[in-house]
Write an enzyme that holds these catalytic residues in place. Structure first.
Site, PDB file in Angstrom:
ATOM      1  CG  ASP A   6     -11.099  13.749  46.905  1.00  0.00           C
ATOM      2  OD1 ASP A   6     -11.713  14.762  47.286  1.00  0.00           O
ATOM      3  OD2 ASP A   6     -10.905  13.475  45.701  1.00  0.00           O
ATOM      4  CB  CYS A   7     -15.973  13.046  50.603  1.00  0.00           C
ATOM      5  SG  CYS A   7     -17.752  12.778  50.496  1.00  0.00           S
ATOM      6  CG  ASN A   9     -20.687  17.021  44.367  1.00  0.00           C
ATOM      7  OD1 ASN A   9     -21.378  17.343  45.320  1.00  0.00           O
ATOM      8  ND2 ASN A   9     -19.850  17.871  43.772  1.00  0.00           N
ATOM      9  CG  ASP A 110     -13.376  20.400  45.049  1.00  0.00           C
ATOM     10  OD1 ASP A 110     -13.602  21.532  45.534  1.00  0.00           O
ATOM     11  OD2 ASP A 110     -13.997  19.959  44.054  1.00  0.00           O
ATOM     12  NE  ARG A 111     -12.495  25.732  41.605  1.00  0.00           N
ATOM     13  CZ  ARG A 111     -13.085  26.846  41.183  1.00  0.00           C
ATOM     14  NH1 ARG A 111     -14.173  27.285  41.801  1.00  0.00           N
ATOM     15  NH2 ARG A 111     -12.586  27.514  40.165  1.00  0.00           N
ATOM     16  CG  ASP A 130     -10.909  17.597  39.713  1.00  0.00           C
ATOM     17  OD1 ASP A 130     -11.248  16.521  39.177  1.00  0.00           O
ATOM     18  OD2 ASP A 130     -10.782  17.726  40.940  1.00  0.00           O
TER      19      ASP A 130
END
Length: 259
Positions: A6-7, A9, A110-111, A130
């Site tokens: 999970d990359c 920012n 990601d969402r 999140d």
């Protein structure tokens, strides 16, 4: 075993699933210039501390909000695990989630991954918070569709902005103050950011619930979300593994079974 990446920012999470549970998790600062070889050196050392090796990894799934980082992460999987990674958002990758936005392509990877992770555990309509570089509030309908949400600056970003834009304000750590009223500059800044974010969370959740007009479960995840435990009145569940659970769901949807 499955390696889920999970990359984000700010940080990148590497997690290993053995087919039954998550058995290891490590974080590094996100750096899009870090090569596949550099990722491999770092990761092999951490895996070695647990008696694991690259031979244990048979599959890889990746989600990133930093497009420049994808090339090296993809090469990490190909070169060192001999596995073609499943990459969230790429053509042909199944998500099985209806996106009810005016522009469905605007829904961040990601969402959507968070939505899948939440749907695997929680029933009914949901609000997913999140807290990372940005703080997102995502509404998931009772039928599992992604309805939309809110994007606000993250708590770390707000603290950095105070320090960066005001010459006399120091750089301070985010912490839960014992009282709301600060008695010095540091405690005043901490109070403003911390309690300001608690009221941001509680206030926006209340507004979303009023607008949606049905019972909703509120689930929070993200790097600093543990700070809010016991302070927010709106959050029902704190779920640190929400995103990687979503990545596991993506892997299963795309043919993954035995990890």
């Amino acid at each position: 075993m499955l390696l889920a990446i999970d990359c984000g920012n700010t940080n990148t999470l590497f997690a290993i699933h053995d087919g039954n549970d998550w058995v290891a998790q490590w974080r590094s600062g996100t750096d899009s210039t870090r090569t596949a070889d550099e990722h491999a050196v770092w990761l092999s050392q951490l895996m070695g501390l647990q008696g694991r090796s690259f031979a244990d990894i048979t599959a890889c799934v990746i989600s990133t909000v930093v497009p420049q980082a994808l090339f090296n992460l993809r090469n990490l999987s190909r070169r060192y695990f001999k596995a073609e990674p499943v990459i969230v958002g790429e053509p042909g990758v199944r998500m099985d989630i209806e996106v009810r936005l005016d522009r469905p392509q605007d829904a961040g990877a990601d969402r959507l991954v968070n939505a899948l992770g939440a749907r695997a555990v929680y029933d009914g309509a949901l609000i997913i918070i999140d807290s990372g570089t940005a703080t997102t509030f995502d509404v998931i309908a009772a039928d599992g569709a992604f309805e939309g949400g809110i994007i606000a600056p993250g708590i770390n970003l707000s603290m950095q902005a105070l320090h960066g834009a005001a010459a006399k304000l120091p750089r301070v750590a985010i912490a839960k103050p014992a009282r709301v009223m600060g008695k010095d500059t540091v405690s005043a800044m901490q109070s403003g950011v911390f309690w300001g974010y608690i009221d941001l969370i509680d206030g926006l959740v209340q507004r979303l619930k009023s607008e949606y007009a049905q019972p909703m479960t509120v689930v929070a995840t993200g790097g600093v979300v543990s700070l809010f435990d016991g302070a927010s009145k709106a959050i029902d569940h704190y779920d640190a593994d929400l995103t990687i659970r979503g990545l596991l769901e993506v892997w299963k949807l795309n043919g993954g079974a035995d990890t």
